[in-house]
Scaffold this motif. Structure first.
Motif, PDB file in Angstrom:
ATOM      1  N   GLY A 220      70.296  10.350  86.595  1.00  0.00           N
ATOM      2  CA  GLY A 220      71.618   9.736  86.570  1.00  0.00           C
ATOM      3  C   GLY A 220      72.684  10.793  86.361  1.00  0.00           C
ATOM      4  N   PRO A 221      73.951  10.458  86.579  1.00  0.00           N
ATOM      5  CA  PRO A 221      75.037  11.426  86.347  1.00  0.00           C
ATOM      6  C   PRO A 221      75.194  11.727  84.868  1.00  0.00           C
ATOM      7  N   SER A 222      75.892  12.800  84.575  1.00  0.00           N
ATOM      8  CA  SER A 222      76.131  13.172  83.182  1.00  0.00           C
ATOM      9  C   SER A 222      76.923  12.070  82.485  1.00  0.00           C
ATOM     10  N   GLY A 223      76.452  11.685  81.288  1.00  0.00           N
ATOM     11  CA  GLY A 223      77.169  10.694  80.505  1.00  0.00           C
ATOM     12  C   GLY A 223      76.771   9.260  80.767  1.00  0.00           C
ATOM     13  N   VAL A 224      75.724   9.041  81.563  1.00  0.00           N
ATOM     14  CA  VAL A 224      75.340   7.665  81.897  1.00  0.00           C
ATOM     15  C   VAL A 224      74.337   7.088  80.900  1.00  0.00           C
ATOM     16  N   GLY A 225      73.726   7.928  80.068  1.00  0.00           N
ATOM     17  CA  GLY A 225      72.802   7.431  79.058  1.00  0.00           C
ATOM     18  C   GLY A 225      71.350   7.794  79.283  1.00  0.00           C
ATOM     19  N   LYS A 226      71.093   8.885  80.012  1.00  0.00           N
ATOM     20  CA  LYS A 226      69.704   9.296  80.294  1.00  0.00           C
ATOM     21  C   LYS A 226      68.959   9.633  79.002  1.00  0.00           C
ATOM     22  N   SER A 227      69.615  10.382  78.121  1.00  0.00           N
ATOM     23  CA  SER A 227      68.935  10.808  76.892  1.00  0.00           C
ATOM     24  C   SER A 227      68.577   9.620  76.014  1.00  0.00           C
ATOM     25  N   THR A 228      69.433   8.620  75.985  1.00  0.00           N
ATOM     26  CA  THR A 228      69.123   7.424  75.195  1.00  0.00           C
ATOM     27  C   THR A 228      67.850   6.762  75.699  1.00  0.00           C
ATOM     28  N   VAL A 229      67.752   6.592  77.010  1.00  0.00           N
ATOM     29  CA  VAL A 229      66.566   5.959  77.591  1.00  0.00           C
ATOM     30  C   VAL A 229      65.331   6.821  77.353  1.00  0.00           C
ATOM     31  N   LEU A 230      65.469   8.125  77.570  1.00  0.00           N
ATOM     32  CA  LEU A 230      64.338   9.040  77.427  1.00  0.00           C
ATOM     33  C   LEU A 230      63.793   9.047  76.005  1.00  0.00           C
ATOM     34  N   TRP A 231      64.678   9.234  75.024  1.00  0.00           N
ATOM     35  CA  TRP A 231      64.204   9.358  73.638  1.00  0.00           C
ATOM     36  C   TRP A 231      63.771   8.010  73.072  1.00  0.00           C
ATOM     37  N   THR A 232      64.392   6.918  73.513  1.00  0.00           N
ATOM     38  CA  THR A 232      63.941   5.607  73.059  1.00  0.00           C
ATOM     39  C   THR A 232      62.529   5.332  73.548  1.00  0.00           C
ATOM     40  N   ALA A 233      62.249   5.675  74.811  1.00  0.00           N
ATOM     41  CA  ALA A 233      60.899   5.473  75.353  1.00  0.00           C
ATOM     42  C   ALA A 233      59.880   6.323  74.601  1.00  0.00           C
ATOM     43  N   ALA A 234      60.242   7.563  74.285  1.00  0.00           N
ATOM     44  CA  ALA A 234      59.333   8.415  73.517  1.00  0.00           C
ATOM     45  C   ALA A 234      59.117   7.845  72.113  1.00  0.00           C
ATOM     46  N   TYR A 235      60.169   7.287  71.521  1.00  0.00           N
ATOM     47  CA  TYR A 235      60.056   6.704  70.180  1.00  0.00           C
ATOM     48  C   TYR A 235      59.140   5.480  70.191  1.00  0.00           C
ATOM     49  N   VAL A 236      59.284   4.663  71.219  1.00  0.00           N
ATOM     50  CA  VAL A 236      58.452   3.465  71.324  1.00  0.00           C
ATOM     51  C   VAL A 236      56.976   3.840  71.475  1.00  0.00           C
ATOM     52  N   THR A 237      56.708   4.967  72.117  1.00  0.00           N
ATOM     53  CA  THR A 237      55.319   5.398  72.380  1.00  0.00           C
ATOM     54  C   THR A 237      54.923   6.512  71.420  1.00  0.00           C
ATOM     55  N   ARG A 238      55.081   6.272  70.133  1.00  0.00           N
ATOM     56  CA  ARG A 238      54.799   7.321  69.148  1.00  0.00           C
ATOM     57  C   ARG A 238      53.315   7.548  68.935  1.00  0.00           C
ATOM     58  N   HIS A 239      52.479   6.756  69.609  1.00  0.00           N
ATOM     59  CA  HIS A 239      51.051   7.097  69.589  1.00  0.00           C
ATOM     60  C   HIS A 239      50.795   8.382  70.363  1.00  0.00           C
ATOM     61  N   VAL A 240      51.760   8.773  71.207  1.00  0.00           N
ATOM     62  CA  VAL A 240      51.705  10.057  71.903  1.00  0.00           C
ATOM     63  C   VAL A 240      52.211  11.142  70.955  1.00  0.00           C
ATOM     64  N   LEU A 241      51.547  12.277  70.941  1.00  0.00           N
ATOM     65  CA  LEU A 241      52.044  13.426  70.187  1.00  0.00           C
ATOM     66  C   LEU A 241      53.059  14.144  71.072  1.00  0.00           C
ATOM     67  N   TRP A 242      54.335  13.896  70.812  1.00  0.00           N
ATOM     68  CA  TRP A 242      55.390  14.427  71.675  1.00  0.00           C
ATOM     69  C   TRP A 242      55.859  15.801  71.202  1.00  0.00           C
ATOM     70  N   TYR A 243      56.013  16.702  72.161  1.00  0.00           N
ATOM     71  CA  TYR A 243      56.632  18.010  71.919  1.00  0.00           C
ATOM     72  C   TYR A 243      57.908  18.100  72.757  1.00  0.00           C
ATOM     73  N   ARG A 244      58.935  18.642  72.150  1.00  0.00           N
ATOM     74  CA  ARG A 244      60.193  18.856  72.879  1.00  0.00           C
ATOM     75  C   ARG A 244      60.234  20.291  73.385  1.00  0.00           C
ATOM     76  N   ILE A 245      60.388  20.446  74.678  1.00  0.00           N
ATOM     77  CA  ILE A 245      60.498  21.787  75.260  1.00  0.00           C
ATOM     78  C   ILE A 245      61.946  22.227  75.144  1.00  0.00           C
ATOM     79  N   ARG A 246      62.177  23.215  74.330  1.00  0.00           N
ATOM     80  CA  ARG A 246      63.527  23.730  74.100  1.00  0.00           C
ATOM     81  C   ARG A 246      63.924  24.783  75.133  1.00  0.00           C
TER      82      ARG A 246
END
Length: 692
Positions: A220-246
């Protein structure tokens, strides 16, 4: 929670009939109505009689048919215990570190193995009788841990983490809401704190793809809310061991893949990597990482990318693409969420929605602040102009321009560019950080959100000085070789009037930067800009002739083929095809202009320094289609690192290099073939390689 207690009460009667009289404990991952239950042996009967948990349980138990005596008896034998997964994992990790003398990163595979075993035992017990129930004893836990310890690759586990390439995602600590609605990048801690309004439909799509173990791109374009969707999905699936690539660069791929393998993931205990913001400069690294991780069972890859940065991603066809937009249904959902949390008192969403231009960040800012983001930022800039705070304005100009186009700036490089002392810089940065205009991380400065930085850059440059071209030049001087590509591509895509300014500065930079990374980066950036402009012109032609969307891809394919046009085409398709064929600038004018200014001799020197096949192929790839006269290159390359690479390479590498050279110039490919002994020698090597 009360429903689970009722189900347990019913099952408890069966356990008593079977002679099992142990205490019962309901373990929860989250607090109950904000209350943490941390006393392992405290029964429900010890709670105050008017406690909401008891009231809710009593109501549901009565509806389920339990009498008063059964309810009171169950209260005395059941306890509640809240144990977040993050806390459980951390305690297990600490125990393993102490037991086996490991570093925390090296203990992670043990945590996953134990979780995998617990999940397996739970699956078995779902259908087993009490007598056949599986269990984990201290002895079996010790055995599992010992077996994993013996196979741990400690170096692989620690390399990517210690280098700063990635870090475990923290879903346990909420972030304070300070400045959240002023337009900042959403972080995992914001999701934990419940700050962003939910995007349930889109989040559900991402979660479904995660469950299928697919690679996912949130677009999506900048400012449309991609990060919200991405991190919410990762939060919901916390059975996954998530690593953030910096940091995602070609040099980080190997260590990230080794980390993934060393963690010993499985379908039951998956490991995931998140890249929030795949810029143009990291597109090739994403493609390589996706290619390497895709075959590993239990490894997930989740990324977000701006629509305008999607083109360089060659792996996008292999990824599930989920597009984030702001439509009326989403606007209603966000407004309802903000109203419920008290973040807005605006009675209706419609006015803000129509003023937001499809951008969730702008929409949220209008609802929570009552004003457009650009108006607020302009006031902050104007106040500094009136008060003569020139150092702050200079900092804002450079950081906002850099971040607008995908880069950050080192603190010391900025200080050197500004020519200020430590005290003055510290005071200025403190004020800017306090007012949520810039942020600092590990010695690098950036804006709070790419869209916000764009608005801020416009405000700072609305009344010169500084001029935008002056700031662009100053920023380019401070960038690393790898940062030049996204910055140049971003600037020229949005501001074609700066073509000559940027090309002039690129020539200056490449005279001072003798490695291949900078040259490859800027040449590739110019190719991307040229293609984007060409695609924009084609779209304009198709729109003008009103060609239906369903016909456009096929039309372009035929328009790019040589030969006579097809007969009996619809008038608008025939007209658009003819115009695109006449236009058809398939070459790269910006790239070719830079190549001409640099001269082929300088490019030959850079290729001569390449001692690795991948790097050499990238140099050749950015010159594809340039039709250069390179007849003098082979003699120059003969006694060089590249010449030695060519003569000593495997037949596969040689084939790749010659193919890449052929795409640049037939004469170059023939000359390189002669360097390795000619066609007969190459055929002999090929025959010896293939077993027929």
């Amino acid at each position: 929670m009360a429903g689970h207690l009722v189900s347990m009460a019913k099952a408890h009667a069966k356990r008593e009939a079977a002679g099992v009289t142990d205490r019962a404990i309901l373990i929860l991952e989250r607090a109950v109505a904000g209350e943490l239950f941390t006393d392992w042996d405290r029964p429900l009967s010890a709670l105050p009689t008017d406690h909401p948990v008891l009231r809710e349980f009593d109501t549901k138990a009565a509806k389920a048919g339990l009498n008063r005596d059964e309810i009171d008896a169950w209260r005395k034998v059941v306890s509640l215990y809240v144990l977040p997964w993050g806390a459980a994992a951390e305690e297990t990790r600490t125990t393993m570190v102490q037991r086996f003398g490991l570093l925390p990163a090296a203990a992670e595979p043990i945590v996953l193995a134990l979780r995998d075993e617990v999940a397996g035992q739970a699956d078995v017990n779902a259908e087993a009788s009490l007598r056949e129930a599986a269990e984990l004893t201290r002895t079996s836990i010790e055995r599992i841990a010992q077996e994993v310890v013996e196979t741990i690759d400690r170096e692989s586990l620690e390399e990517a983490l210690s280098s700063g390439a990635c870090e475990p995602v923290d879903f346990d600590r909420p972030l304070l809401p300070t400045g959240f609605y002023e337009g900042i990048d959403v972080q995992p801690g914001h999701i934990v704190a419940g700050l962003p309004a939910p995007r349930q439909t889109l989040t559900g799509q991402v979660v479904t793809a995660i469950d299928r173990e697919e690679s996912i791109l949130v677009i999506g374009p900048s400012g449309v809310g991609k990060s919200t969707v991405l991190w919410t999905a990762a939060y919901v699936t916390r059975h996954v061991l998530w690593y953030r690539i910096r940091r995602l660069r070609d040099g980080d791929i190997a260590s990230l893949v080794r980390l993934a393998r060393a963690l010993k993931p499985s379908t039951r205990s998956p490991v995931g990597f998140v890249v929030d913001g795949i810029g143009i400069g990291s597109a090739e690294a994403w493609d390589a990482l996706q290619h390497e991780l895709e075959p590993i069972p239990g490894v997930l890859l989740l990324g977000s990318v701006r629509s305008e940065d999607l083109l360089p991603l060659r792996s996008r066809a292999r990824c599930t693409q989920i597009t984030v937009t702001l439509d009326e249904d989403v606007a209603k959902e966000i407004h309802a969420g903000l109203t419920a949390s008290g973040a807005t008192t605006t009675p209706h969403w419609r006015e803000a929605y129509e003023a937001a231009d499809g951008l969730t960040l702008e929409f949220t800012h209008l609802l929570t602040k009552g004003r457009r983001l650009s108006d607020v930022l302009s006031e902050q800039v104007d106040r500094r102009v009136v008060e003569g705070r020139q150092t702050e304005l200079d900092i804002l100009a450079m950081i906002s321009v850099a971040h607008r186009w995908g880069t950050d700036l080192p603190v010391r490089a900025l200080q050197q560019q500004l020519g200020v002392q430590d005290a003055e810089l510290r005071a200025a940065l403190s004020r800017l950080i306090h007012e949520h205009l810039v942020q600092e991380r590990l010695g690098h400065l950036s804006g709070l959100h790419q869209l916000r930085s764009g608005r801020l850059a416009d405000a700072v440059h609305a009344v010169p000085p500084p001029l935008l071209d002056e700031t662009v030049i100053a920023v380019m001087r401070m960038l690393t070789d790898e940062q030049l590509q996204p910055f140049v591509a971003g600037v020229l895509t949005e501001c074609p009037e700066l073509d000559s300014v940027v090309l002039d500065q690129i020539v200056v930079e490449l005279e001072q930067r003798h490695g291949t990374a900078a040259a490859i980066g800027v040449l590739q950036a110019l190719r991307l800009v040229d293609f984007t402009r060409c695609a924009t012109d084609w779209k304009r032609i198709l729109d003008r002739h009103q060609v239906a969307l369903a016909h456009r891809r096929t039309l372009l394919q035929f328009a790019l083929l040589d030969g006579d046009p097809l007969p009996d085409l619809r008038p608008e398709i025939a007209a658009a095809t003819a115009e695109i064929r006449a236009y058809r600038p398939l070459r790269s004018p910006l790239r070719d202009t830079l190549v001409e200014r640099l001269g082929t001799a300088q490019l030959a020197v850079r290729l001569a320094r390449c001692a690795e096949p991948a790097k050499a192929q990238r140099v050749l790839a950015v010159l594809t289609g340039s039709d250069l006269d390179l007849t003098n290159w082979p003699p120059t390359l003969a006694d060089s690192a590249f010449g030695r690479l060519l003569t000593g390479s495997s037949i596969e590498s040689l084939g790749g290099l010659l193919t890449a050279a052929r795409a640049v110039s037939l004469d170059l490919a023939n000359g390189l073939l002669e360097l390795v002994g000619g066609e007969e020698t190459a055929l002999t090597r090929l025959t010896g390689h293939l077993i027929w």
